[in-house]
Enzyme design. Structure first.
Site, PDB file in Angstrom:
ATOM      1  N   TRP A   1       0.830  -1.209   0.000  1.00  0.00           N
ATOM      2  CA  TRP A   1       0.000   0.000   0.000  1.00  0.00           C
ATOM      3  C   TRP A   1       0.865   1.260   0.000  1.00  0.00           C
ATOM      4  O   TRP A   1       0.627   2.187  -0.762  1.00  0.00           O
ATOM      5  CB  TRP A   1      -0.958  -0.037   1.185  1.00  0.00           C
TER       6      TRP A   1
ATOM      7  N   LYS B   1     -13.659  -4.564   9.103  1.00  0.00           N
ATOM      8  CA  LYS B   1     -14.062  -5.372   7.930  1.00  0.00           C
ATOM      9  C   LYS B   1     -13.095  -6.533   7.719  1.00  0.00           C
ATOM     10  O   LYS B   1     -13.458  -7.554   7.139  1.00  0.00           O
ATOM     11  CB  LYS B   1     -14.208  -4.501   6.686  1.00  0.00           C
TER      12      LYS B   1
ATOM     13  N   THR C   1     -13.511  -6.586   0.520  1.00  0.00           N
ATOM     14  CA  THR C   1     -12.633  -7.496   1.267  1.00  0.00           C
ATOM     15  C   THR C   1     -13.239  -8.886   1.392  1.00  0.00           C
ATOM     16  O   THR C   1     -12.515  -9.877   1.429  1.00  0.00           O
ATOM     17  CB  THR C   1     -12.365  -6.932   2.684  1.00  0.00           C
TER      18      THR C   1
HETATM   19  N1  LIG Z   1      -2.260  -3.675   0.535  1.00  0.00           N
HETATM   20  C1  LIG Z   1      -3.421  -3.061   0.375  1.00  0.00           C
HETATM   21  O1  LIG Z   1      -4.089  -3.229  -0.637  1.00  0.00           O
HETATM   22  C2  LIG Z   1      -3.917  -2.110   1.423  1.00  0.00           C
HETATM   23  C3  LIG Z   1      -4.934  -1.209   1.079  1.00  0.00           C
HETATM   24  C4  LIG Z   1      -5.406  -0.337   2.050  1.00  0.00           C
HETATM   25  C5  LIG Z   1      -4.862  -0.361   3.324  1.00  0.00           C
HETATM   26  N2  LIG Z   1      -3.866  -1.257   3.626  1.00  0.00           N
HETATM   27  C6  LIG Z   1      -3.326  -1.228   4.979  1.00  0.00           C
HETATM   28  O2  LIG Z   1      -2.026  -0.670   4.913  1.00  0.00           O
HETATM   29  C7  LIG Z   1      -1.219  -1.196   5.972  1.00  0.00           C
HETATM   30  C8  LIG Z   1       0.055  -1.724   5.370  1.00  0.00           C
HETATM   31  O3  LIG Z   1      -0.298  -2.848   4.592  1.00  0.00           O
HETATM   32  P1  LIG Z   1       0.498  -3.319   3.301  1.00  0.00           P
HETATM   33  O4  LIG Z   1      -0.463  -4.114   2.513  1.00  0.00           O
HETATM   34  O5  LIG Z   1       1.160  -2.185   2.642  1.00  0.00           O
HETATM   35  O6  LIG Z   1       1.574  -4.288   3.971  1.00  0.00           O
HETATM   36  P2  LIG Z   1       2.391  -5.471   3.287  1.00  0.00           P
HETATM   37  O7  LIG Z   1       1.919  -6.748   3.839  1.00  0.00           O
HETATM   38  O8  LIG Z   1       2.390  -5.294   1.828  1.00  0.00           O
HETATM   39  O9  LIG Z   1       3.847  -5.187   3.824  1.00  0.00           O
HETATM   40  C9  LIG Z   1       4.192  -5.326   5.167  1.00  0.00           C
HETATM   41  C10 LIG Z   1       5.001  -4.124   5.567  1.00  0.00           C
HETATM   42  O10 LIG Z   1       5.336  -4.239   6.943  1.00  0.00           O
HETATM   43  C11 LIG Z   1       6.702  -3.932   7.088  1.00  0.00           C
HETATM   44  N3  LIG Z   1       7.191  -4.564   8.299  1.00  0.00           N
HETATM   45  C12 LIG Z   1       7.378  -5.881   8.542  1.00  0.00           C
HETATM   46  N4  LIG Z   1       7.842  -6.066   9.796  1.00  0.00           N
HETATM   47  C13 LIG Z   1       7.926  -4.821  10.343  1.00  0.00           C
HETATM   48  C14 LIG Z   1       8.323  -4.335  11.615  1.00  0.00           C
HETATM   49  N5  LIG Z   1       8.735  -5.160  12.584  1.00  0.00           N
HETATM   50  N6  LIG Z   1       8.287  -3.006  11.832  1.00  0.00           N
HETATM   51  C15 LIG Z   1       7.872  -2.151  10.869  1.00  0.00           C
HETATM   52  N7  LIG Z   1       7.475  -2.545   9.639  1.00  0.00           N
HETATM   53  C16 LIG Z   1       7.501  -3.871   9.393  1.00  0.00           C
HETATM   54  C17 LIG Z   1       7.344  -4.453   5.817  1.00  0.00           C
HETATM   55  O11 LIG Z   1       8.589  -3.851   5.601  1.00  0.00           O
HETATM   56  C18 LIG Z   1       6.319  -3.979   4.801  1.00  0.00           C
HETATM   57  O12 LIG Z   1       6.528  -2.627   4.506  1.00  0.00           O
HETATM   58  C19 LIG Z   1      -2.076  -2.275   6.649  1.00  0.00           C
HETATM   59  O13 LIG Z   1      -2.674  -1.723   7.783  1.00  0.00           O
HETATM   60  C20 LIG Z   1      -3.148  -2.593   5.616  1.00  0.00           C
HETATM   61  O14 LIG Z   1      -4.354  -3.027   6.213  1.00  0.00           O
HETATM   62  C21 LIG Z   1      -3.380  -2.124   2.702  1.00  0.00           C
END
Ligand SMILES: NC(=O)c1ccc[n+]([C@@H]2O[C@H](COP(=O)([O-])OP(=O)(O)OC[C@H]3O[C@@H](n4cnc5c(N)ncnc54)[C@H](O)[C@@H]3O)[C@@H](O)[C@H]2O)c1
Length: 332
Positions: A11, A191, A248
């Site tokens: 994201w 959700k 979702t």
């Molecule tokens: N992916 C989507 O489509 C999407 C859309 C809207 C909102 N979100 C929300 O955005 C947030 C991030 O999700 P994402 O999908 O980008 O994650 P992801 O699963 O793609 O990536 C995980 C992230 O967590 C980081 N990480 C892992 N261990 C860590 C630690 N100990 N400390 C700090 N960072 C650490 C990784 O470096 C990576 O940047 C979540 O809350 C998710 O619900 C995601």
């Protein structure tokens, strides 16, 4: 604008690219130094957003202070349970008038706080009025391919929400505004738990009727908690509520639905998570919701069954049966 995105998951990377294409100056912070180097060298996020080019103008860094210095907007895209620890070193950093925008979706285990509350706790010198959120049906896999997507951003001050709206909106990403930060964040967090339930029904071989029932009774449950926490009812019928719930619970991209599906097929939570690199926020949110509903004495039967299946090894079929034979009642 000068913008930093903290968190280079799917994201954070997607939003960095979007903000760059909207002609902003963008820094992307990744917590893991080696992975930050990989992202810089290859300009592709192999783990979390494969096959999408990261433009060379986006600066990638592992240096948190550098990432937040002299920025007008900071986007927090770090998974909820990591936010407190990740940003501790910024406790005394003076953010002045920087706007902080949360795009993560969850509730912190233990404190039971929403992300805007965690941010206010950790970043002591952030102006609390500047903490905003953006949420809605928006899979990174689709936004990064410029698939038309519509979301909502919230700040108690509508002028700040409008500024964020203008910064993110373009011909494939349309942003509405709201002043209901709690409602928008709660819809996004909860959700994910209902999506695990939806996945369980897929894995167990139930049908469309079951999933539609979960979504409609699910939004009811989310709203009950939201109203208790001061959110506005209409928010739950909008993009961050029913909108995000629909995507979702039904999408092939949803990791939370996927976790549920694997469990519905008979796998244990540990096994499913061991094979996943990406975060499934619904798992930890299920734990928080179990605690929160007990604390506030709110009946949340679907979330409670998901908690029992995930953490107490309850049989999904028995859980479904118990939901079906609860005391009969009026719909609303
Ligand atoms: N992916 C989507 O489509 C999407 C859309 C809207 C909102 N979100 C929300 O955005 C947030 C991030 O999700 P994402 O999908 O980008 O994650 P992801 O699963 O793609 O990536 C995980 C992230 O967590 C980081 N990480 C892992 N261990 C860590 C630690 N100990 N400390 C700090 N960072 C650490 C990784 O470096 C990576 O940047 C979540 O809350 C998710 O619900 C995601």
């Amino acid at each position: 604008m000068k913008i930093s995105v903290l968190g280079a998951g799917g994201w954070g990377t997607t939003l960095s690219i979007l903000l760059h294409s909207n002609e902003n100056d963008v820094i992307l912070w990744e917590f893991n130094p080696e992975y930050a180097k990989t992202l810089t060298d290859y300009r592709e996020n192999f783990y979390y957003l494969p096959k999408i080019k990261i433009p060379k103008e986006i600066q990638i860094t592992n240096d948190l202070v550098k990432a937040v210095t002299d920025r007008e907007l900071i986007v927090i895209a770090t998974p909820t349970q990591y936010i407190r620890d990740s940003f501790k070193e910024l406790e005394d950093f003076d953010f002045k008038d920087t706007i902080i925008l949360n795009v993560s979706k969850g509730i912190e285990i233990g404190t039971l706080k929403l992300v805007n509350e965690i941010i206010a706790d950790v970043l002591k010198k952030v102006n609390a009025d500047k903490i905003s959120c953006l949420s809605g049906p928006s899979h990174a896999e689709e936004v990064s391919r410029k698939i038309p997507t519509v979301v909502v951003c919230a700040n108690p001050d509508i002028e700040i929400a409008k500024m964020i709206q203008a910064t993110f909106s373009n011909d494939y990403f349309r942003v509405y505004t709201s002043t209901d930060v709690a409602g928008v964040e709660l819809g996004g967090a909860l959700k994910n738990v209902i999506a695990i339930a939806a996945g369980i029904t897929d894995g167990a071989g139930f049908g469309d009727n079951t999933k539609a029932a979960l979504m409609t009774r699910g939004i009811n449950e989310i709203m009950r908690l939201g109203l208790k926490l001061g959110a506005q009812k209409e928010t739950f019928f909008g993009l961050s509520g029913i909108g995000d719930l629909i995507v979702t619970c039904s999408s092939k991209h949803s990791r939370n639905r996927f976790v549920g599906e694997e469990i519905g097929k008979g796998k244990k939570l540990k096994e499913v998570l061991a094979d996943m690199k990406m975060v499934a926020e619904g798992v930890s949110t299920a734990k928080s919701i179990h605690q929160l509903s007990e604390k506030l004495k709110i009946e949340m039967p679907i979330c409670e069954q998901v908690y029992q299946i995930l953490f107490n090894d309850k049989d999904p079929i028995q859980a479904t049966n118990e939901l079906m034979v609860r005391a009969l009642k009026e719909e609303s």
